[in-house]
Scaffold this motif. Structure first.
Motif, PDB file in Angstrom:
ATOM      1  N   THR A 138       0.838  -1.203   0.000  1.00  0.00           N
ATOM      2  CA  THR A 138       0.000   0.000   0.000  1.00  0.00           C
ATOM      3  C   THR A 138       0.870   1.250   0.000  1.00  0.00           C
ATOM      4  OG1 THR A 138      -1.802  -1.116   1.167  1.00  0.00           O
ATOM      5  CG2 THR A 138      -1.753   1.280   1.274  1.00  0.00           C
ATOM      6  N   VAL A 139       1.882   1.252   0.869  1.00  0.00           N
ATOM      7  CA  VAL A 139       2.796   2.389   0.934  1.00  0.00           C
ATOM      8  C   VAL A 139       3.570   2.527  -0.377  1.00  0.00           C
ATOM      9  CG1 VAL A 139       4.820   3.338   2.102  1.00  0.00           C
ATOM     10  CG2 VAL A 139       3.003   2.276   3.439  1.00  0.00           C
ATOM     11  N   ALA A 140       4.030   1.394  -0.924  1.00  0.00           N
ATOM     12  CA  ALA A 140       4.799   1.436  -2.170  1.00  0.00           C
ATOM     13  C   ALA A 140       3.959   1.991  -3.319  1.00  0.00           C
ATOM     14  CB  ALA A 140       5.313   0.040  -2.512  1.00  0.00           C
ATOM     15  N   PHE A 141       2.692   1.557  -3.393  1.00  0.00           N
ATOM     16  CA  PHE A 141       1.806   2.080  -4.444  1.00  0.00           C
ATOM     17  C   PHE A 141       1.608   3.578  -4.281  1.00  0.00           C
ATOM     18  CE2 PHE A 141      -2.408   3.322  -5.906  1.00  0.00           C
ATOM     19  CZ  PHE A 141      -2.393   2.867  -7.222  1.00  0.00           C
ATOM     20  N   SER A 142       1.418   4.016  -3.044  1.00  0.00           N
ATOM     21  CA  SER A 142       1.192   5.444  -2.807  1.00  0.00           C
ATOM     22  C   SER A 142       2.421   6.272  -3.169  1.00  0.00           C
ATOM     23  CB  SER A 142       0.809   5.681  -1.345  1.00  0.00           C
ATOM     24  OG  SER A 142       1.892   5.425  -0.470  1.00  0.00           O
ATOM     25  N   VAL A 143       3.610   5.742  -2.906  1.00  0.00           N
ATOM     26  CA  VAL A 143       4.831   6.470  -3.257  1.00  0.00           C
ATOM     27  C   VAL A 143       4.998   6.514  -4.774  1.00  0.00           C
ATOM     28  CG1 VAL A 143       7.350   6.482  -3.093  1.00  0.00           C
ATOM     29  CG2 VAL A 143       5.974   5.973  -1.077  1.00  0.00           C
ATOM     30  N   GLY A 144       4.707   5.401  -5.438  1.00  0.00           N
ATOM     31  CA  GLY A 144       4.760   5.408  -6.897  1.00  0.00           C
ATOM     32  C   GLY A 144       3.836   6.454  -7.483  1.00  0.00           C
ATOM     33  N   LEU A 145       2.613   6.535  -6.942  1.00  0.00           N
ATOM     34  CA  LEU A 145       1.665   7.552  -7.395  1.00  0.00           C
ATOM     35  C   LEU A 145       2.163   8.953  -7.074  1.00  0.00           C
ATOM     36  CD1 LEU A 145      -1.117   8.138  -8.634  1.00  0.00           C
ATOM     37  CD2 LEU A 145      -2.086   7.942  -6.333  1.00  0.00           C
TER      38      LEU A 145
END
Length: 245
Positions: A138-145
């Motif tokens: 979840t954190v990784a997806f948010s950082v990618g975004l």
């Protein structure tokens, strides 16, 4: 060879100077306030030397590899002229570096243990692993975004202050509705993402991209990606907690 050794020695001295205030603080409270001698002084000294060497190698490695790689790839994508590939690279870079972030792995594992103890999830290895992995991705997806938004800001010259202010307003709103047990984890997730792996590459991406686009100032437009990378995890982790609830 001698020139490289001289550069490394200067970097070693610089790392020692950076750590010197911490050493002095610990020594002051240990010997003056507590008035106690340090146990295993030999091991402590060896460990201190290893810490200085590790910090020196890390900074030296950043200057030799990660910063040049990030800047050169950003410039290459800018010259290629494909916004799609640039945004894809930005998302993958943010996602990949965050998944590999040691501090995030440690926080996610600890959060899973506490959640199991508090009855939020089942106290089984499978449940804890699922919770920790869910939090990490979840954190990784948010950082990618976040990196995608930051790259778009550089391309479109959007004012960063309005995006950041709007993001923190959303964080405040999310805090009202999110479960109490996820709020602290969400806030900490915003900090642990901006650590040893993510920061160098993301910073190099922003500076390299701003340097390659006509009309952009690297000093003004090249920085700010880290701010987005620390903001979006707070929002998405609170959403993750709401979904689990």
């Amino acid at each position: 060879m001698n020139q490289q050794l001289l550069v490394f020695f200067k970097a070693f001295l610089g790392s020692f100077k950076d750590l010197l205030p911490i050493i002095l603080v610990i020594a002051f409270f240990q010997f003056v306030v507590l008035q106690q001698t340090m146990p295993n002084i030999g091991e402590i000294f060896v460990g201190l030397v290893l810490v200085v060497l590790g910090l020196t190698f890390f900074i030296y490695g950043l200057e030799m590899s990660l910063f040049p790689i990030g800047e050169s790839m950003a410039q290459a994508f800018a010259k290629k002229g494909s916004i799609w590939w640039l945004l894809t690279f930005a998302f993958c870079l943010g996602f990949g570096t965050t998944v590999a972030e040691p501090s995030l792995i440690a926080v996610a594992k600890e959060a899973a243990n506490v959640a199991a103890t508090g009855g939020i999830i089942e106290a089984t290895d499978a449940s804890q692993a699922s919770y920790a992995n869910g939090l990490r991705y979840t954190v990784a997806f948010s950082v990618g975004l976040a990196i995608v938004i930051g790259v778009l800001r550089i391309l479109r010259a959007w004012p960063i202050q309005y995006l950041i202010l709007g993001g923190y307003v959303l964080v405040v709103i999310m805090t009202i509705f999110a479960p109490q047990w996820i709020i602290g984890i969400a806030y900490d997730s915003g900090g642990v993402t901006t650590s040893t792996i993510t920061v160098p590459l993301v910073t190099a991406l922003g500076v390299g991209l701003a340097s390659s686009i006509k009309g952009r100032n690297p000093m003004i437009d090249g920085f700010g990606l880290i701010a987005f990378a620390s903001l979006t995890p707070m929002i998405f982790v609170m959403i993750y907690g709401m979904v689990l609830s």
